[in-house]
Design a protein around this motif. Structure first.
Motif, PDB file in Angstrom:
ATOM      1  N   MET A 208      74.977  54.737  33.517  1.00  0.00           N
ATOM      2  CA  MET A 208      74.930  56.105  34.035  1.00  0.00           C
ATOM      3  C   MET A 208      76.323  56.470  34.545  1.00  0.00           C
ATOM      4  SD  MET A 208      74.901  57.892  37.153  1.00  0.00           S
ATOM      5  CE  MET A 208      73.772  58.153  38.506  1.00  0.00           C
ATOM      6  N   ALA A 209      76.686  57.740  34.476  1.00  0.00           N
ATOM      7  CA  ALA A 209      77.942  58.175  35.070  1.00  0.00           C
ATOM      8  C   ALA A 209      77.852  59.643  35.467  1.00  0.00           C
ATOM      9  CB  ALA A 209      79.109  57.973  34.105  1.00  0.00           C
ATOM     10  N   ILE A 210      78.674  59.978  36.461  1.00  0.00           N
ATOM     11  CA  ILE A 210      78.823  61.364  36.916  1.00  0.00           C
ATOM     12  C   ILE A 210      80.312  61.683  36.870  1.00  0.00           C
ATOM     13  CG2 ILE A 210      78.316  63.030  38.754  1.00  0.00           C
ATOM     14  CD1 ILE A 210      76.532  60.864  40.056  1.00  0.00           C
ATOM     15  N   PRO A 211      80.824  62.198  35.765  1.00  0.00           N
ATOM     16  CA  PRO A 211      82.259  62.483  35.724  1.00  0.00           C
ATOM     17  C   PRO A 211      82.626  63.658  36.621  1.00  0.00           C
ATOM     18  CG  PRO A 211      81.237  62.933  33.592  1.00  0.00           C
ATOM     19  CD  PRO A 211      80.143  62.532  34.531  1.00  0.00           C
ATOM     20  N   GLU A 212      83.921  63.774  36.896  1.00  0.00           N
ATOM     21  CA  GLU A 212      84.430  64.941  37.603  1.00  0.00           C
ATOM     22  C   GLU A 212      84.073  66.207  36.824  1.00  0.00           C
ATOM     23  OE1 GLU A 212      86.851  65.227  40.548  1.00  0.00           O
ATOM     24  OE2 GLU A 212      85.220  63.765  40.639  1.00  0.00           O
ATOM     25  N   PRO A 213      83.787  67.297  37.536  1.00  0.00           N
ATOM     26  CA  PRO A 213      83.530  68.549  36.813  1.00  0.00           C
ATOM     27  C   PRO A 213      84.757  68.948  35.981  1.00  0.00           C
ATOM     28  CG  PRO A 213      82.956  68.754  39.141  1.00  0.00           C
ATOM     29  CD  PRO A 213      83.662  67.442  38.976  1.00  0.00           C
ATOM     30  N   ALA A 214      84.517  69.457  34.784  1.00  0.00           N
ATOM     31  CA  ALA A 214      85.622  69.899  33.930  1.00  0.00           C
ATOM     32  C   ALA A 214      85.193  71.202  33.279  1.00  0.00           C
ATOM     33  CB  ALA A 214      85.923  68.845  32.877  1.00  0.00           C
ATOM     34  N   ASP A 215      86.169  72.036  32.923  1.00  0.00           N
ATOM     35  CA  ASP A 215      85.796  73.395  32.537  1.00  0.00           C
ATOM     36  C   ASP A 215      85.726  73.650  31.029  1.00  0.00           C
ATOM     37  OD1 ASP A 215      88.464  73.074  32.285  1.00  0.00           O
ATOM     38  OD2 ASP A 215      89.044  74.733  33.594  1.00  0.00           O
ATOM     39  N   THR A 216      86.152  72.697  30.218  1.00  0.00           N
ATOM     40  CA  THR A 216      85.985  72.936  28.781  1.00  0.00           C
ATOM     41  C   THR A 216      85.132  71.816  28.186  1.00  0.00           C
ATOM     42  OG1 THR A 216      87.887  71.634  28.061  1.00  0.00           O
ATOM     43  CG2 THR A 216      88.321  73.936  28.673  1.00  0.00           C
ATOM     44  N   PHE A 217      84.576  72.119  27.043  1.00  0.00           N
ATOM     45  CA  PHE A 217      83.717  71.159  26.356  1.00  0.00           C
ATOM     46  C   PHE A 217      84.480  69.855  26.077  1.00  0.00           C
ATOM     47  CE2 PHE A 217      81.733  69.366  22.553  1.00  0.00           C
ATOM     48  CZ  PHE A 217      80.393  69.400  22.889  1.00  0.00           C
ATOM     49  N   ASP A 218      85.708  69.980  25.574  1.00  0.00           N
ATOM     50  CA  ASP A 218      86.473  68.774  25.225  1.00  0.00           C
ATOM     51  C   ASP A 218      86.805  67.933  26.448  1.00  0.00           C
ATOM     52  OD1 ASP A 218      86.349  69.325  22.556  1.00  0.00           O
ATOM     53  OD2 ASP A 218      88.272  70.387  22.510  1.00  0.00           O
TER      54      ASP A 218
END
Ligand code: PLP
Length: 238
Positions: free
Chosen positions: A165-175
């Motif tokens: 499981m992981a919770i990455p940092e929020p990011a604003d583009t799909f890539d």
């Protein structure tokens, strides 16, 4: 149709659309409804719309909710997933009341859960939480330590190691959303190549579900898109 059942339908449609764009079967992707900060009524409403798996972060809130749901709907069979940080003095109620734990990051916690899992219940399903975004997020095992911990947990009798499981940092583009999920999927593939029988990649939340599905998510954890914005004032544990 209630708001929650409409939202659930929309989330299922989004899962199917995201799976379709990468030629995946949407049935490979389980929907975990994250009900933290929402009351038993919201859970019951979602359950009546066909939702069976619920995710919770705060232990006391979750236990109170389970009791309240059972009091009103004793025949409802729900699956409860613990997805929040685990304090070592709180492992026993987690081992006794949950079906899954997604947030294992220490061997000692896993050991306690295995020892405390009641004999009359099936082994507790667990995922390792991996810190794929590096310094920014503090939770999770560093990827380079994950395999060692996974092998240790795979030998614990009352746990069933299911995945990562992981919770990455929020990011604003799909890539940008997709990049950390790809790292996790590569770690997942490596773990399986080493003989660990993992079947669960627990990635994707309301804002980054499509990117997670593109990288092989088998379980998306969705709160806001189902239940609405959370009001943490309702939660005494925070
Ligand atoms: C709150 C939470 C979610 C749900 O997040 P949304 O953005 O509301 O979909 C998923 N996973 C974890 C670990 C959470 O704490």
């Amino acid at each position: 149709m209630s708001r929650i059942s409409r939202n659930l339908q929309a989330v299922h449609d989004s899962i199917a659309a995201a799976a379709g764009t990468v030629s995946r079967d949407p049935h490979e992707i389980c929907l975990l409804a994250v009900s933290k900060t929402f009351g038993p009524d919201a859970v019951i409403e979602a359950a009546h719309a066909g939702q069976t798996a619920f995710g919770e972060n705060y232990l006391q809130e979750a236990l109170d909710k389970m009791t309240a749901v059972r009091a009103v709907q004793p025949a409802l069979r729900l699956e409860w997933h613990f997805i929040g940080p685990i304090q070592s003095n709180k492992t026993r109620p987690i081992a006794e009341h949950f079906d899954w734990v997604h947030s294992i990051e220490r061997e000692k916690i896993a050991q306690r859960l295995s020892e405390q899992r009641p004999a009359h219940l099936p082994p507790l399903n667990v995922c390792l939480q991996i810190n794929i975004s590096g310094e920014a997020s503090k939770s999770g095992v560093p990827p380079e330590q994950a395999l060692e911990l996974a092998h240790a947990i795979a030998g614990m009798p009352r746990l069933k190691l299911r995945g990562l499981m992981a919770i990455p940092e929020p990011a604003d583009t799909f890539d940008r959303q997709r990049a950390p999920f790809r790292q996790l999927r590569e770690l997942f593939d490596r773990s399986r190549a080493e003989g660990l029988t993992l079947d669960t990649l627990s990635i994707g939340m309301s804002a980054d579900m499509a990117a997670a599905i593109a990288e092989g998510s088998t379980m998306v954890r969705i709160g806001t898109a189902i239940f609405g914005q959370r009001d943490y004032a309702n939660n005494r544990e925070r």
